[in-house]
Every structure is written in structure tokens, then in C-alpha cells.
Write an enzyme that holds these catalytic residues in place. Structure first.
Site, mmCIF file in Angstrom:
data_model
loop_
_atom_site.group_PDB
_atom_site.id
_atom_site.type_symbol
_atom_site.label_atom_id
_atom_site.label_comp_id
_atom_site.label_asym_id
_atom_site.label_seq_id
_atom_site.Cartn_x
_atom_site.Cartn_y
_atom_site.Cartn_z
ATOM 1 N N GLY A 89 12.124 -4.944 -60.020
ATOM 2 C CA GLY A 89 13.193 -5.423 -59.325
ATOM 3 C C GLY A 89 12.468 -5.707 -57.898
ATOM 4 N N MET A 93 12.338 -3.892 -48.691
ATOM 5 C CA MET A 93 11.032 -3.675 -48.223
ATOM 6 C C MET A 93 9.866 -3.659 -49.140
ATOM 7 S SD MET A 93 11.286 -2.342 -45.076
ATOM 8 C CE MET A 93 10.019 -1.188 -45.008
ATOM 9 N N ASP A 210 21.055 2.784 -47.145
ATOM 10 C CA ASP A 210 21.443 1.638 -48.066
ATOM 11 C C ASP A 210 22.079 2.169 -49.485
ATOM 12 O OD1 ASP A 210 21.716 -1.044 -48.576
ATOM 13 O OD2 ASP A 210 19.682 -0.868 -49.765
#
Length: 904
Positions: A89, A93, A210
């Protein structure tokens, strides 16, 4: 279609993502809505959607996937000791790849995370370096571990920073809960594991920022694993002028919109309450399904406005309107789901989702506490208190007892026999409660008296002087009341024990035991006798002490918490005398009995977590040990006892676990916190064991002069308190430091002192191999490798099974390897190093770096270099540096040598 500019693409990209995810009917409606506001924008979107449809119709990418020309092929590339397999994935960042270990040390898959190169010119490399240091501090069973870090070499992706992380195979938490059809209570228990992981990160001054289902996976056995601290930010030392740089802005605005807090989308400000909000969104979804504010048809701008302005519906209201799929996944119906969420759970979720930071839960621990209280049918902080509310909670929590009370009423009417039995039982319980109350009053009265009389007015005393005065005061205050005197002296003795002054603790406990009258309460006698037994065992008289403790631990008539404490003492004796199975067996037996007890004192539960941690660590189950130690410290802090004597002991023991795992840098931090807390409690209150342990760690880290000074300090304290175990071990540490400095004369002098003391310690209490290890080191410094080898062969022979051996065997094998190398037997030396490395890896228990492993790889690299094996020296030097760069200062000789060998 004309070429799309970067500016246009920024506007098109989020809308295109939204449309691609939407069902066909909603997509058409949304396109029409966009067209009414901006025809040109809608036209571009329609063109892009048609192109995608054509690509799908032609079967594009259904065959073998190819790599675009501008992106170099990465599959099969070597990154340090790992080989890339396939992409997993890509996030804000960086990209993440699946990889496997390719140097033959062990098998297994990992996740390799690369920094987004677009950020390098704007501070991304600096941020990546900080991210690696940050992740290395996170050691929690519910957080994916950092295994390695570095900068890629080679022409393809040279200069690319990377992290190697534990690869987790699992499902996002929401999909796992739905797939397993988990009811509400099981979802809450799983969510509590998430909270424990985030709380651990916050305790290390790290925010996640997150938190969302895709970053919280659950494995097939049901273990939560928190992923991707890639946009986490250190809380410490960030509020400087540099905080306004482009670096902070890039990192500060990387988040997932649906889980962002109002302050995060408005100003980019983040605190621990920001993570609390994201967890509130997740909890809302796990319980009720759906999002608290966002709708699938909303634009990103509308979602931002909803986050800032819209008050979410109560979770129970959302559940009442939930579709069949949502309620079936929770093993219930919509009305029953709404009823289950109404009240406390509604209030807990609503408090986590407050728009104002100050109105939310201040910490993740506070949120977790309310959820645990809900599960235990206790009042929660998120609801206004009232007598009726607390009464309803009491009835629910003790419904069996309340029900029994109703039965008693019936029995009173039904017959006299039942009444008399109940009366006798009530009298027994009343007498027991009265005895407990009197003991508590004795201690409370005495503490008040002690503060105002033993201490005096405007007077500064050392802890030792304070305790000495308190002993005399107790004997006078309760003259003629032997049981009360014994209770107070036992408490004073426990305090001496917490300072490591076992001789004085044993004296006080022996005096308390002698003061007990024949009619003393059985549980009081068990408490005093078990306290005395553990001190006699720690002073060397082990066998009778263990027999006394076992007798009281299994006695059917003592209070459960007293029996549990006696079992804990048995676990602590096993810890001291290196009995891993016994340490864990007694701690787990105590845990089982405490869980079955009608009442569990919170401090006893917290203390037991500490002993479970030590037991698991002695059996090389480091992750479980860390979890229990973390729980113990958290519980003491929640009880406002975060700087108590118990916390000092638990932090010290946790440091010993770090030493066993080879994590000396972490051990030093823990020990310095021990010393800070102990120092703040008063002059002379720092335990000698903490000073000795710090001396030992400083020796391992190469800070030899500091190690000698701390060892001398520990020796002085141990002599004063007659603690021969600390005295002996501190002498052994001094020998090692002098030998490392090359001062053979000083090492020999201290060796003579240690040898003489060991002869006096005939009852044991120390490892007989410690002096042999130091003897071998002295011989190596003197240039006598044959004598060093002979000494180490005696030690190695004492451990016929390396699989169950600990650090002593690893150290002996390392010293023998050094001797063999000097004798020209390099193959045998390298074989010893490989055996020692296997032990070191097992002792690490999942922690990513080990000083022991780094030094073994360094010795291997040096031997290979001397044998002319340049490639082998380079590879082993690189492995040594992986560990030593975390453990040692940059200018430490071992660190410099490792870098040189890696670059040879």
C-alpha cells in the site's frame, strides 16, 4: 481531453476518488450536483470516468501487472538484510512493501516502509529519522514492532530511507468485528486493547494522529495490532521556533478526514485529545455503525464543515435506524441495540466526540477507565452522578447479593433454622469486618501520630531516622496491645524492604511475629509470618521460609488477599534465586485466586501485575512481561501512587527485564526514573539495588568510571544494611570496569574482596559463575588466553542445554570465543559466537535491538577481518552497527569499530 495541470488535478482528485467509490445511482446524482455548480469540472470528471470504464472493458491490468517506465522495478531488490516481494500500500508519508529476511538468520515476512521521496526536499528525511527513533521506543503487544531501519544502497533506490516493521496479517477492526458477529461487550474488550496501545504511545510522548480502522488490524487469533505511526509526532521538545517550519506543516496536515478532530482540520493543532476524538469516531462505528457526522454523499468540504459544526446523533439513535446488516453483525436487533447503547455508552461516546478539547476525556486512560467501569456495572464519569443512578448500578453489580437478600427475607418468614444460620454467618462476617476495621484504624491512627510526633515540627530527617523514631513510637503508643503493635511494625518493615534493607526489615518482622498473642486473628498472623518468611529467604535461609509461605498461601481460613500476598512472596523468592518456572507458577496461581476473591485491593492487583511481568520475562516471554509491567505502572498512577515505593520496585524490575533482553539503553532510562522517584521521597531513600543495577548498566554501556563510582556507592549502602547480595554483585561489577580500563592491579584487588565475601555467603544468594566470568576477563587483559579459555569451559560445562540458558552462558561463550581467537582457533570461536547469538536472540523476546547481540556480531566481524574474510567482516559489521547505534554513543570504541568494519 486536454492535459490536466497540477492545480486542476488537486481539485479533481478527491472528487474522482469519491465518485469511484460511490454506487452508480449516487454517482449520477453527485455528478449532476457538481454540474450545476461547475459545468467544466463535471465534464472533466465524466471524461475521466468514461476512460476508466473503457479500461475496465478492455481488461486492462487483468493479466500480468507491469511497472511503469518511470518507476524502477523493486520486486526482488535487496534492502539491507531483506528482499522486497510486492507492494502492500501507499500512504501520505510513504509506500509499504512486503519483504522477507534474506540473510539466513531467520525466516519470516516483514513490512518495509519507504519515505515518500517527494517530501525529502522539504524536511522529509529529517522526519523519517525521527520516526525511526520514535518507533524504537514503542514496545507494546498491541503495536507493530520496529525491527530495523536504515538507508537503502544501490543504483535503483540508493539513498532511500526505510523502516522494517513487523508484518501483520489481519483485518481492519471494524471488518473483523462484523465478520465475527461480535456483540457489544466483546467489541468493547477489543477496543480496550486499542486504548492500551495508544495509551502506551502517549506515555512515550507520541501521538498517532491517524487512527482509523485500516491502521488497527486484528489477527486471526483476535490480537489487536496498531499500525503506522508514520505521521506520529513527538510531543517533547517540539514547541520551538522550528515548529513553524515547512516540515511541521507537511506532517501536521497529514490525516484521514473522517477521523480528524475539529481542531486538527481547522488549525492543525494536535494533542492527546486529538487521538481521543479519533477513537471516539471509531467507537461510534463499532457500536452503532456509520459515521457520527459524515454521510457517503457529502463532498470533502461538506465533511469538514460537519466535523466542525455538526453535533453527532447519539449512538443509540443511530442504532435505532441501523440497517439489517449492521444489527445482524452485532448479533442483535435494532431496538435491542439501541437499548444497549442508551445511557452510559451514549454518554461515553458523546464525551469522546466533544467539539471542545477541554470537554473531551483528557486522556485515553480516562476513556478506558469509563469503559471498564461500564463493563463492571459501576458509575461512569461521563454521566451526571445521582443517588438513584448509583443505586441502580449497585443493584446491577451485586444483583446476586441483592437477590440473596430477598431470599433471606423469604427465609425469615419460612423458618427459624434458616434465620439462625444466617445470623451466625452474619456474626462471623461482622467480627471479621470489625477486626479488619480495627487493624485499619490502628494503622491510620499511628500514621497520624507518626507524622506529628516522629517527624516533629519544621524538622528534616532522613527516611531511616524517621522510621527508627516511628518504631519506638509504635511500641509506646500501643503498649499492651500486641496485635496492633505487630500490624504497625509489619508495615514499617515492609517500608524497609522497599528500600532494599532486608536485614532491618527481617528484624522488624521478627519482632512483630513475637508480639502476636495466641488469640491473634488468623489473617494477621499469616500477614506477619509471610512478611518475615520472605525476608529470611532473601537473606539466605530459603527452605524453611518457602515451607512457611506455602502453608499460609494454601490455608483455607485466611483472607484471600492475604493468601495471595503469600503466593506473591513465593514468586519473588523464585525470582531472586533464578527459578523461572516457580516465579511464573506462583504469580499465576496468585492471579487465579485473586480473580476468584470477592474483593481485590487495587494496589494488590497492581503489585501482582509486576510479579507476573517478572515471571513472564524469566521465561523469555518479554512481550507479555512488558504488558503486565505497563499495566502495573498505569494502575498505580491511576491510584495517585505513581511515585510510591511499589512503583520504584516495579520500575527497577522492569529495568532488569530490559537488561536480560540486552536493551541497556532502555534499562538506564528506567533506572534513572527509579532513582529520581526514590530521591524525591527523601534523603537516603534510594534503594541500594537501584544503585547497583545502574552501575551494572553503565559497565555494559562502556561508561566505566561512572560504573565504578556507582558500584562504590552501592557497596557503602550494602555494608550499612548488611545486604551481602548487593555488596557482592557491586564488587563483581567493579572488577569488570577496572578490567575494561586495563587496570589489572585494581581488578585483582577487588577480585580478592569479592572472593572472600563469596566464601562467607555459603547459603547462596549469588550466581557462582559471576566470579569465573570476571576471572576470564582479567586473564584476557593480562594476555593469558589459555587460562581464560579454561575458566570459561568450566562455566559452559555447567549449562548442557543452551536452549534454556540465559545471559551467563552467552557471556561465557563470548569470552571463550575471544580466547579461542587469540589462540588461533577461529572456527571454534565463530561457532561459540553463533551459539551465543541464538541465546541473545531468544532473550530479546521480540525487542528489536540488543547490546549483547551487537557486541557478538562485532566480535564475529573482527575475527573474520583478521582471517581475511572482508565480505564476511563487512556483513557482520553492518549487523553489529544495527544494534550498537541504538545502544551506544556515537564515539564509543565499539560503535566506531562497527562502522569501520561495515564500510571496509
Amino acid at each position: 481531453m486536454a492535459e490536466i495541470s497540477a492545480t486542476q488535478w488537486q481539485e479533481l482528485n478527491p472528487l474522482l476518488d469519491e465518485l469511484l467509490e460511490a454506487p452508480a445511482a449516487i454517482r449520477a446524482q453527485r455528478l449532476a450536483q457538481i454540474g450545476r455548480d461547475d459545468e467544466a469540472l463535471a465534464s472533466q470528471l465524466e471524461t475521466l470516468l468514461r476512460q476508466r470504464t473503457a479500461v475496465e472493458r478492455d481488461g486492462f491490468l487483468e493479466g500480468e501487472v507491469f511497472t511503469p517506465a518511470k518507476q524502477p522495478p523493486l520486486a526482488g531488490q535487496a534492502i539491507g538484510a531483506y528482499t522486497l516481494e510486492r507492494p502492500l500500500g501507499e500512504g501520505g508519508m510513504g509506500a509499504v512493501w512486503l519483504a522477507h529476511r534474506s540473510d539466513g538468520r531467520y525466516k519470516g515476512q516483514v513490512a518495509v516502509k519507504f519515505l515518500n521521496l517527494a517530501l525529502l526536499a522539504r524536511g522529509g528525511a529529517e522526519r523519517f529519522a525521527r520516526e525511526g527513533n520514535m518507533l524504537a521506543r514503542l514496545t507494546h503487544p498491541n503495536i507493530a514492532r520496529l525491527l530495523d531501519a536504515g538507508v537503502a544502497a544501490g543504483a535503483t533506490i540508493g539513498g532511500q530511507p526505510y523502516l522494517v516493521l513487523e508484518y501483520i496479517e489481519g483485518l481492519p477492526i471494524d471488518r473483523y468485528c462484523d465478520g465475527e458477529v461480535l456483540p457489544i461487550d466483546r467489541r468493547l474488550h477489543l477496543f480496550l486493547d486499542v486504548l492500551a496501545a495508544v495509551a502506551h504511545a502517549h506515555a512515550n510522548l507520541i501521538l498517532h494522529r491517524d487512527l482509523k480502522p485500516s491502521n488497527i488490524l486484528v489477527t486471526a487469533p483476535g490480537q489487536v495490532k496498531l499500525l503506522d505511526f508514520g505521521i506520529g509526532k513527538l510531543l517533547a521538545n517540539q514547541d520551538t521556533a522550528a515548529s513553524a517550519t515547512e516540515l511541521t506543516q507537511v506532517a501536521g496536515h497529514a490525516f484521514t478526514l473522517d477521523y480528524a478532530a475539529p481542531e486538527q482540520v481547522q488549525s492543525g493543532d494536535v494533542t492527546t485529545a486529538t487521538d481521543v476524538y479519533a477513537l471516539g469516531v471509531l467507537l461510534y462505528q463499532l457500536l452503532a455503525g456509520g459515521h457520527p457526522t459524515a454521510l457517503p454523499t457529502q463532498t470533502p468540504v461538506e465533511r469538514v464543515r460537519a466535523i466542525i459544526e455538526k453535533e453527532p446523533a447519539l449512538a443509540s439513535e443511530a442504532a435505532a435506524k441501523a440497517d439489517d446488516i449492521t444489527v445482524q453483525a452485532r448479533a442483535t436487533s435494532a431496538p435491542r441495540l439501541a437499548r444497549a447503547l442508551r445511557g452510559d455508552l451514549d454518554n461515553i461516546v458523546a464525551k469522546a466526540l466533544k467539539k471542545q478539547v477541554t470537554e473531551r476525556y483528557p486522556t485515553v486512560a480516562a476513556l478506558a477507565d469509563d469503559l471498564r467501569r461500564y463493563l463492571d456495572d459501576k458509575p461512569v464519569s461521563a454521566r451526571a452522578d445521582s443517588l438513584a443512578y448509583r443505586a441502580s448500578k449497585f443493584v446491577r453489580r451485586y444483583r446476586l447479593i441483592v437477590g440473596a437478600s430477598a431470599v433471606v427475607c423469604v427465609t425469615l418468614v419460612a423458618g427459624l433454622a434458616g434465620t439462625l444460620w444466617q445470623a451466625r454467618e452474619a456474626a462471623h462476617q461482622r467480627d471479621r469486618a470489625l477486626a479488619q476495621l480495627q487493624r485499619a484504624e490502628s494503622t491510620a491512627d499511628f500514621m497520624s501520630l507518626m507524622i506529628f510526633n516522629a517527624w516533629g515540627v519544621d524538622e528534616r530527617l532522613s527516611v531511616r531516622d524517621f522510621l527508627t523514631r516511628s518504631e519506638a513510637l509504635a511500641l509506646g503508643q500501643f503498649s499492651g496491645q500486641g496485635e496492633r503493635q505487630a500490624v504497625v511494625l509489619q508495615s514499617l518493615g515492609a517500608y524497609y524492604a522497599s528500600l532494599g534493607e532486608n536485614r532491618e526489615a527481617e528484624r522488624l518482622h521478627r519482632r512483630a511475629k513475637s508480639l502476636l498473642p495466641p488469640t491473634a486473628d488468623l489473617s494477621v498472623r499469616a500477614t506477619v509470618e509471610c512478611s518475615h518468611a520472605v525476608q529470611t529467604a532473601l537473606l539466605g535461609d530459603v527452605k524453611p521460609a518457602k515451607a512457611d509461605l506455602e502453608r499460609w498461601a494454601m490455608h483455607p481460613d485466611v483472607e484471600p488477599q492475604v493468601a495471595v500476598q503469600c503466593d506473591i512472596y513465593l514468586a519473588q523468592i523464585a525470582q531472586t534465586y533464578n527459578d523461572p518456572q516457580g516465579a511464573l507458577r506462583h504469580a499465576q496461581r496468585a492471579e487465579k485466586r485473586l480473580l476468584a476473591a470477592p474483593y481485590s485491593p487495587p494496589t494488590l492487583v497492581a503489585s501482582l501485575h509486576g510479579d507476573l511481568g517478572f515471571g513472564f520475562a524469566m521465561n523469555d516471554r518479554i512481550a507479555e512481561a512488558d504488558r503486565h509491567y505497563d499495566a502495573a505502572i498505569r494502575m498505580y498512577r491511576e491510584l495517585n501512587q505513581g511515585e510510591s515505593a511499589a512503583v520504584v520496585a516495579i520500575l527497577n524490575n522492569w529495568a532488569l527485564v530490559s537488561i536480560r533482553a540486552g536493551d541497556y539503553r532502555h534499562a538506564l532510562q528506567q533506572l534513572e526514573e527509579v532513582i529520581r522517584i526514590a530521591t524525591s521521597r527523601g534523603t537516603g531513600s534510594v534503594p541500594s539495588y537501584a544503585i547497583y543495577n545502574r552501575a551494572f548498566v553503565l559497565l555494559g554501556l562502556g561508561r566505566y568510571e561512572e560504573s565504578i563510582a556507582e558500584a562504590d556507592r552501592a557497596i557503602a549502602m550494602a555494608k550499612r544494611t548488611s545486604n551481602r547480595n548487593i555488596w557482592f554483585r557491586s564488587l563483581v561489577t567493579k572488577i569488570g570496569a577496572h578490567a575494561e580500563l586495563g587496570d589489572v592491579k585494581a581488578a585483582e584487588a577487588v577480585y580478592g574482596d569479592a572472593e572472600a565475601l563469596s566464601r562467607e555467603m555459603a547459603a547462596g544468594g549469588f550466581d557462582p559463575h559471576l566470579l569465573a566470568l570476571r576471572r576470564a576477563k582479567i586473564e584476557l587483559v593480562r594476555g593469558q588466553p589459555e587460562e581464560a579459555r579454561r575458566k570459561m569451559e568450566e562455566v559452559v560445562a555447567a549449562f548442557p542445554d543452551p536452549q534454556g540458558a540465559g545471559g551467563v552462558l552467552a557471556n561465557a561463550l563470548q569470552l571463550r570465543a575471544e580466547a579461542l581467537d587469540r589462540l588461533g582457533e577461529r572456527a571454534a570461536a565463530l561457532a561459540d559466537i553463533q551459539t551465543a547469538l541464538a541465546i541473545a536472540h531468544r532473550l530479546q523476546g521480540g525487542r528489536p535491538h540488543s547490546l549483547r547481540a551487537g557486541q557478538l556480531w562485532l566480535l564475529s566481524a573482527r575475527i573474520k577481518r583478521d582471517a581475511g574474510d572482508v565480505a564476511g567482516a563487512r556483513a557482520d559489521g553492518a549487523k553489529a552497527d544495527e544494534h550498537l547505534k541504538i545502544m551506544l554513543d556515537d564515539e564509543h570504541p565499539d560503535r566506531r569499530l562497527a562502522r569501520a568494519l561495515a564500510a571496509s
